[in-house]
Design an enzyme around this catalytic site. Structure first.
Site, PDB file in Angstrom:
ATOM      1  N   LYS A  75       1.878   7.109   7.508  1.00 51.78           N
ATOM      2  CA  LYS A  75       0.435   6.856   7.552  1.00 51.78           C
ATOM      3  C   LYS A  75       0.012   6.386   8.935  1.00 51.78           C
ATOM      4  O   LYS A  75       0.721   5.629   9.593  1.00 51.78           O
ATOM      5  CB  LYS A  75       0.080   5.812   6.487  1.00 51.78           C
ATOM      6  CG  LYS A  75      -1.408   5.607   6.253  1.00 51.78           C
ATOM      7  CD  LYS A  75      -1.620   4.650   5.081  1.00 51.78           C
ATOM      8  CE  LYS A  75      -3.082   4.379   4.809  1.00 51.78           C
ATOM      9  NZ  LYS A  75      -3.266   3.452   3.666  1.00 51.78           N
TER      10      LYS A  75
ATOM     11  N   SER B 275      -6.348   4.650   0.246  1.00 52.23           N
ATOM     12  CA  SER B 275      -6.600   5.157   1.584  1.00 52.23           C
ATOM     13  C   SER B 275      -5.465   6.029   2.131  1.00 52.23           C
ATOM     14  O   SER B 275      -5.625   6.669   3.177  1.00 52.23           O
ATOM     15  CB  SER B 275      -6.841   3.986   2.558  1.00 52.23           C
ATOM     16  OG  SER B 275      -5.708   3.135   2.625  1.00 52.23           O
TER      17      SER B 275
ATOM     18  N   SER C 187      -3.925   1.619  -2.493  1.00 49.49           N
ATOM     19  CA  SER C 187      -4.003   2.735  -1.543  1.00 49.49           C
ATOM     20  C   SER C 187      -2.839   3.706  -1.587  1.00 49.49           C
ATOM     21  O   SER C 187      -2.948   4.820  -1.077  1.00 49.49           O
ATOM     22  CB  SER C 187      -4.152   2.198  -0.114  1.00 49.49           C
ATOM     23  OG  SER C 187      -5.442   1.682   0.096  1.00 49.49           O
TER      24      SER C 187
END
Length: 482
Positions: A83, A160, A184
């Site tokens: 990420k 996210s 997330s």
């Protein structure tokens, strides 16, 4: 043997490692296949950076090793995506926001370094909701773009860590490393048919399973954690073992397990999601699981009381990361000036105003301990091994690039998108528990549905073992047709 492209794309992380370690598959061939896949599916916006030269060079180094040297690497040649808010020294760590585009920290996060030391290959950085301040991954930054669900590009993938989940679901990568503050990792895993794991955090001291100080662009030191997103529970357990040094999973059989069904997390679900979750529950019950209905009437009130923790901690935690990593901007005010996504601008305006400061101490020292005690007493009094519930109240909603999908419909009622999707994942995060989302099936419209298992703090390996046993009954989802 020669591996076809389809055969390579179908490999799980564990299968890919086994094939590379035994010499049946060249790491270079596998990485080249996935890089080509990533380029072909660029419209999904799963990645912000593709590490073409670096990944191929790393794969060549793996192929040059002797069989004995490969055998000593638990992740020999495994391509992973990380990420874009987790520090990587090779590639940018932008948090999906314009002010940090192209910024490269000096060192890798410890979790990333342990994966690389074990033979993993960094394929690229995964796209995300800008600054992790949302759960749709509708990112309007020029270097990112809205992440699209591979089961239907017109839908959100969740967030996210949406780019991680899309990369894994779309067979761009077999595994990824995301982050989870309030859901997330687990939300996008549920909406894209993947496995998302949030490890124990507890009170942030010895109970914290993954330690990555100053190495993740943060929201909350009390709740943030790195965690894997994979296609199978076994693959999540593999990455977890490498990061923590833990051994094999304990033996678990479904027969005799007692699993709690917390009433507040089964209430007011979209009918399509509830139908899939109840079918999964019946399948597990037929395999020998005993389910226990649990009231927990005070759960949602305690969650509401602990919510100021994240909102208040972002102010100091994110500023500290900018300074510690010598970022190109050093204050949140500078960072906020170039935020591209309207919903994130709104969130940051609230963060900078810090309205929750007066409530923070009570949330952290009074309400959060009460929430943790509620969970501890529930596991002990009801004698349950884990809690099970749908990861999200609804499946993937339509992507709205203008408003960031700010409203969704649940049972015909318009709800704030973030609130609706976080309802079932926030409790475990607030209490510091480990949580595991795995695929439960698909709705009549073909959309993935996830179910979550939460366990006591520190029960991570047993929770993964329970999840693996459940996965054997529920099966894997068919890949998206792209």
């Amino acid at each position: 043997m020669a591996w076809s492209v389809d055969e390579q794309l179908a490999l799980t992380a564990s299968e890919a490692v086994a094939a590379i370690r035994t010499g049946k598959l060249r790491a270079t061939d596998y990485v080249a296949t996935l890089l080509a896949r990533a380029a072909a599916l660029a419209s999904l916006n799963a990645l912000t950076v593709l590490n073409m030269e670096g990944a191929l060079a790393a794969a060549q180094r793996i192929d040059a090793l002797s069989p004995d040297e490969k055998a000593r690497l638990p992740l020999a040649g495994l391509p992973i995506v990380v990420k874009d808010n987790i520090n990587t020294a090779q590639l940018q760590t932008s948090g999906g926001t314009p002010a940090l585009a192209g910024f490269t920290p000096k060192t890798n996060a410890r979790s990333v370094q342990r994966l690389l030391d074990a033979g993993a290959v960094l394929l690229g950085k995964a796209n995300m909701h800008e600054l992790a301040c949302g759960i749709t991954s509708t990112n309007l930054a020029a270097h990112a773009g809205p992440v699209r669900n591979p089961y239907d590009p017109g839908l959100i993938p969740g967030g996210s860590s949406g780019g991680n989940a899309v990369a894994v679901a779309a067979r761009i990568a077999p595994a990824g490393l995301g982050t989870d503050t309030n859901g997330s990792n687990r939300i996008p895993a549920a909406l894209t048919g993947c496995v998302g794991f949030r490890p124990s955090v507890g009170n942030g001291g010895a109970e914290r399973r993954y330690h990555d100080p100053d190495a993740v662009l943060p929201l909350s030191h009390t709740r943030d954690t790195v965690g894997p997103i994979t296609r199978t529970v076994a693959d999540a357990a593999l990455l977890d073992a490498v990061i923590t040094g833990d051994d094999a999973l304990p033996a678990v059989t479904l027969a005799g397990l007692r699993i709690g069904l917390p009433a507040p997390l089964w209430d007011d679900l979209d009918p399509a999601v509830e139908a899939v979750a109840r079918t999964a529950q019946r399948a597990l019950e037929a395999a020998g699981v005993s389910f226990v209905e649990i009231g927990m009437p005070e759960l949602m009130r305690l969650i509401e009381q602990t919510s100021p923790v994240t909102a208040h901690e972002t102010l100091d935690d994110m500023r500290a990361w900018l300074v510690a990593n010598d970022a190109p901007v050093q204050t949140l005010q500078e960072l906020a000036l170039s935020i591209a996504s309207p919903d994130v601008r709104k969130v940051f305006a609230a963060i900078l105003a810090d309205p929750f400061a007066p409530l923070y101490q009570a949330a952290l020292t009074t309400w959060r301990p009460r929430l943790q005690q509620l969970y501890a007493s529930t596991f002990a009094t009801d004698r349950v091994d884990a809690l099970l519930f749908p990861t999200t109240c609804l499946a993937a909603a339509p992507l709205d690039e203008i408003r960031g999908s700010s409203m969704v419909s649940v049972n015909g009622t318009a709800r704030d998108t973030m609130t609706a999707y976080l309802r079932n994942t926030e409790p475990a995060a607030s209490a510091g528990l480990p949580g595991l989302s795995l695929p439960a099936g698909r709705t009549a419209d073909g959309l993935p549905v996830g179910i979550e298992l939460d366990g006591p703090v520190g029960s991570d390996r047993r929770l993964l073992a329970i999840g693996s046993a459940c996965e054997q009954i529920l099966g894997a989802l068919a890949p998206p047709i792209i």
